[in-house]
Design an enzyme around this catalytic site. Structure first.
Site, short mmCIF file in Angstrom:
data_model
loop_
_atom_site.label_atom_id
_atom_site.label_comp_id
_atom_site.label_asym_id
_atom_site.label_seq_id
_atom_site.Cartn_x
_atom_site.Cartn_y
_atom_site.Cartn_z
N GLY A 132 -9.92 -1.06 -6.91
CA GLY A 132 -9.93 -1.75 -5.54
C GLY A 132 -11.02 -1.21 -4.61
O GLY A 132 -10.76 -0.45 -3.46
N LYS A 182 4.81 3.71 -3.81
CA LYS A 182 3.94 5.03 -4.32
C LYS A 182 4.87 5.95 -5.19
O LYS A 182 4.18 6.26 -6.04
CB LYS A 182 3.48 5.79 -2.96
N VAL A 238 -4.74 8.55 6.29
CA VAL A 238 -6.09 8.88 6.29
C VAL A 238 -6.88 8.17 7.50
O VAL A 238 -6.62 6.81 7.54
CB VAL A 238 -6.67 8.36 4.87
#
Ligand code: NAP
Length: 342
Positions: A11, A161, A191
């Site tokens: 990614g 997740k 984040v």
């Protein structure tokens, strides 16, 4: 130093992965980034070039939903940092749109890593695999022993997740003795931090919307934040830390209410022509608006709630020291302006 050791990062177009790649290159690693769309390679390299020297970087195509390319991607790699997973802004109608690429992609990555003789895989999981679906009173402190409770109400992302991380641990546990590898997961909270490429993550939206004045004020939402540069550093430390294999690490710096974040942004950017809405929005009003706005509806379950996390393990095992959040918030705003995202 890294001495040209090869690392694959999945990614490579993503917000966190770009920081992992930049830091690996700075440390002397040779990096192979995987992309699902090779047409993005040139733009990504140009963005990285503004931060570091990229001659030791190449790209290869893999998609989380396809078997193609994985063996070639990891050939000759000592480590894999598996970051790729869908991070949507809006809840998809069908949870499988996230769950299938997240879970099956993790298994594809681990299978290929094992076949390639990779020593260790560091996988980006999330607090969404730890603290969702619990009847938390706000006083209990989540640790790496906790797992989110799988149920539709926690949303597609947290289900994806949690399932992906559980599948990863199960997969590694069942590998035959001649094909084992070490797995470590890094479980970040929200984040933020400077973007390398203007195409940032959904997690940057909270800062972008405030700076762009796309919201009238601040609902009472609690945020556990962490700087993207510290998240990248945690991944890289986890590649080689002797105590890391077999562990998950909560990667979170500090709690603050959204209004505190807004005030810090306002302090830094108001005088430069970007006043930030800091008004506290009453929760009843937010619930009302949520009836019409699906984005607002997503924050309703979080109104007034505070989650607490223990980050002792990452501090001890990975010698991890997050930077102060004011610095992170300012750097996020700076990069949004510099990259003309706002
Ligand atoms: P991001 O910028 O949206 O990056 C997601 C990456 O996953 C992109 O490179 C994306 O590729 C790739 N991807 C998505 N679906 C894919 C597919 N089917 N095949 C191949 N690649 C695919 O998000 P991020 O914030 O950097 O997140 C990276 C990781 O950190 C994710 O695992 C996420 O769950 C985790 N995480 C993020 C946060 C946060 O607050 N940002 C917190 C905790 C954990 P394209 O560019 O081609 O779409």
């Amino acid at each position: 130093m890294a001495d040209g050791t090869r690392v694959a990062v999945t990614g490579a177009s993503g917000f966190i992965a770009l920081h992992v790649i930049a830091e690996l290159l700075d440390q002397g690693y040779v990096v192979r980034g995987t992309l699902r769309d090779m047409a993005r390679g040139e733009g990504i390299r140009a963005a990285l070039d503004r931060h570091t020297e990229t001659s030791n970087l190449d790209f290869i195509q893999t998609d989380l939903t396809s078997d193609d390319g994985w063996d070639a991607a990891f050939a000759g790699c000592a480590f894999v940092v598996h970051v790729a997973s869908p991070v949507p802004i809006l809840e998809p109608k069908n949870h499988d749109d996230l769950i299938i690429p997240a879970r099956d992609g993790a298994i594809r990555a681990l299978g290929a890593a094992s076949r390639a003789g990779v020593k260790r895989v560091v996988m980006t999981s999330s607090v969404a695999a730890i603290s969702y679906g619990h009847d938390s009173d706000g006083d209990s402190i989540f640790t790496e022993d906790d797992w989110s409770v799988l149920k539709p109400e926690i949303g597609a992302y947290a289900n994806s997740k949690t399932m992906a991380e559980r599948a990863a641990w199960d997969f590694v546990a069942e590998l035959p003795s001649d094909a084992t590898l070490d797995l470590v997961t890094i479980n970040p909270s929200l984040v933020i931090g400077p973007l390398i490429d203007p195409d940032g993550s959904a997690s940057i939206e909270v800062v972008r919307k405030l700076l762009a004045r796309e919201v009238p004020g601040c609902p009472k939402i609690g945020l556990n934040l962490v700087d993207v540069r510290d998240v990248a550093a945690a991944h890289i430390a986890a590649m080689t830390a002797p105590n890391a294999p077999g562990n998950r690490y909560l990667c979170t710096a500090e709690f603050m209410w959204l209004s505190q974040l807004a005030r810090q942004l306002d302090k830094e950017f108001r005088t430069r022509g970007y006043p930030v809405p800091t008004l506290a929005l009453p929760s009843f009003l937010v619930r009302l608006v949520a009836l019409f706005d699906p984005l607002v509806a997503r924050v309703v379950p979080e109104l007034g709630r505070r989650k607490r996390y223990d980050n002792a393990a990452i501090r001890i095992d990975l010698n991890w020291r997050p930077r102060p959040l004011d610095e992170t918030i300012n750097a996020t705003g700076e990069s949004l302006l510099a990259l003309k995202v706002v």
